[in-house]
Scaffold this motif. Sequence first.
Motif, PDB file in Angstrom:
ATOM      1  N   ILE A  32      76.314  71.356  -2.185  1.00 38.78           N
ATOM      2  CA  ILE A  32      75.162  70.796  -2.893  1.00 38.78           C
ATOM      3  C   ILE A  32      75.467  70.321  -4.498  1.00 38.78           C
ATOM      4  N   VAL A  34      74.801  69.066  -8.067  1.00 39.97           N
ATOM      5  CA  VAL A  34      73.906  69.336  -9.039  1.00 39.97           C
ATOM      6  C   VAL A  34      74.374  68.411 -10.279  1.00 39.97           C
ATOM      7  N   VAL A  42      67.165  72.668 -12.389  1.00 36.86           N
ATOM      8  CA  VAL A  42      67.733  72.061 -11.152  1.00 36.86           C
ATOM      9  C   VAL A  42      68.797  73.039 -10.464  1.00 36.86           C
ATOM     10  N   ASP A  43      69.478  73.395 -11.159  1.00 35.83           N
ATOM     11  CA  ASP A  43      70.733  74.493 -11.174  1.00 35.83           C
ATOM     12  C   ASP A  43      70.059  75.847 -10.536  1.00 35.83           C
ATOM     13  N   ALA A  46      68.699  75.048  -7.172  1.00 34.12           N
ATOM     14  CA  ALA A  46      69.550  74.637  -6.237  1.00 34.12           C
ATOM     15  C   ALA A  46      70.156  75.954  -5.586  1.00 34.12           C
ATOM     16  N   ARG A  47      70.494  76.967  -6.473  1.00 30.04           N
ATOM     17  CA  ARG A  47      71.170  77.971  -6.178  1.00 30.04           C
ATOM     18  C   ARG A  47      70.393  79.335  -5.362  1.00 30.04           C
ATOM     19  N   ALA A  50      70.360  77.413  -1.968  1.00 29.53           N
ATOM     20  CA  ALA A  50      71.879  77.441  -1.316  1.00 29.53           C
ATOM     21  C   ALA A  50      71.997  78.700  -0.839  1.00 29.53           C
ATOM     22  N   VAL A  63      76.944  75.163  -4.531  1.00 32.64           N
ATOM     23  CA  VAL A  63      76.691  74.376  -5.685  1.00 32.64           C
ATOM     24  C   VAL A  63      77.772  73.815  -6.595  1.00 32.64           C
ATOM     25  N   ASN A  65      78.328  71.534 -10.002  1.00 30.24           N
ATOM     26  CA  ASN A  65      77.715  71.015 -10.973  1.00 30.24           C
ATOM     27  C   ASN A  65      78.521  69.894 -11.558  1.00 30.24           C
ATOM     28  N   ALA A  90      70.739  67.998  -5.105  1.00 28.70           N
ATOM     29  CA  ALA A  90      69.871  68.542  -5.467  1.00 28.70           C
ATOM     30  C   ALA A  90      69.525  68.066  -7.044  1.00 28.70           C
ATOM     31  N   CYS A  91      68.405  67.399  -7.372  1.00 28.86           N
ATOM     32  CA  CYS A  91      68.062  66.758  -8.646  1.00 28.86           C
ATOM     33  C   CYS A  91      66.533  66.740  -9.036  1.00 28.86           C
ATOM     34  N   PHE A 256      65.642  67.805  -2.842  1.00 29.11           N
ATOM     35  CA  PHE A 256      66.680  67.721  -2.282  1.00 29.11           C
ATOM     36  C   PHE A 256      66.748  66.445  -1.413  1.00 29.11           C
TER      37      PHE A 256
END
Length: 324
Positions: A32, A34, A42-43, A46-47, A50, A63, A65, A90-91, A256
Motif C-alpha cells: 500500500i 502512501v 493518510v498514513d 492506511a495502517r 492494512a 504500507v 511511504n 492510499a491518498c 484507496f
Amino acid sequence: MQRTLRLLAIVAGLCATTEAFAQKYPVRPVKIMVGFSAGGPVDVVARIVADRLSNKLGQAFVVENRAGANGMIAAEGVARAERDGYTMLACNSSTITLNKTLFRDIRYDPEKDFAPLTTVVSAPLVLVVNPENPKTANIKTVADLVAAAKGAPGALAYGSGGNGNLAHLAMELLSQKAGVRMIHVPYRGGAASEVGILAQEVLAVFDPLSAVPLVKAGKLRALAVSSAERLPALPDVPTVAEAGYPGFDISFWVGFFMPKATPAPTLDMLHREIVAAANDPVLRERLETQGVVSVLSPAEYAAKIAKETRELAEVVAAANIKAE
C-alpha cells in the motif's frame, strides 16, 4: 448446437478461472503506497486498514511511504505498477482531484490510471474567526463575514495552509459565490495558519478538524463547515450551503485505489473488505480520529471524483491559482 455448447464451455471455464483467482488472492504480500509522511492522516488510515486486511486475508498488507510532490510520487508509482492486485494507493483528495489542475508535470491520469475502491474518511473544513480579535468580534455568521468583506473590498485577509491548498480553494469558492474579494495569506501548513488566526494575523481560516477543540474552548468561533452535511462534533454549526450558498461541498478525504485493469474479482474483494473495516465498531472509533467515516461504491467514488475535479478546476481557473 455444438458451437453453442463450446461457447458455454468457454464461458464456464472463464468463470471458474475468475472464481479460482478470487479464492487464491492474495498469495503474497500487498504493498500500500502512501504519498505522505508517517503519522499524517493518510498514513494513519492506511495502517488501520492494512492491519485489518492482513488479518482477514492472510497475507501482509505493507504500507510504504513515498512522500513528496503532494502525493504525486506514490501515485505515479501505483499508476505504473503491474495490474495484478499487489500494489494499492492510499491518498487524499488533492492527489486525485487537484494535482492534475495545479501541476503541469504530473505523470499520471487519475481517471485513466486508477480504479477507485472507496473513501474511508472524509474531513470537512471549519470556517472560523477569532472572537478575541476586535475586527471579527461581531462576526458570528457567514453572512456577517461576507458583509465585512463587501464593506472593505480586498482588505480582509484570510489564511490557508498554502497556495493551492484545499483550504485556499474553499475560501476562494466562497468568495466567488458571494461576490467578494479577500486577501490570501498562505502559510506553511494548516497548523501554521491556525497559529496565524490565533495571533490575529488573519481574520478568517477554513481550518481542519484540529479546530474543533479550539472552537469548543471558545478560542475560535465556527461560522460554518464546508461539507454537505453538518459535522457531528459541531452539530449546531451550519454548513456553508445552509448559510446561503447551495451546492457548496468541499472536504478532505482519504481513499484507496488500484491500478486500472486490476482483475475485477480483486477489486470487488478489496472494496468489500475495506468497507467492512470502516464499519467495524472498534476500527471505526480509531478512524474517526481522522474524520467522519464515509464509504462509497466504486461508481459513487468515481462520480464524486469527477464532480470535485471539475468544480475545483473552475475555482483554480477563476482565481488564477498557481502551485507553489
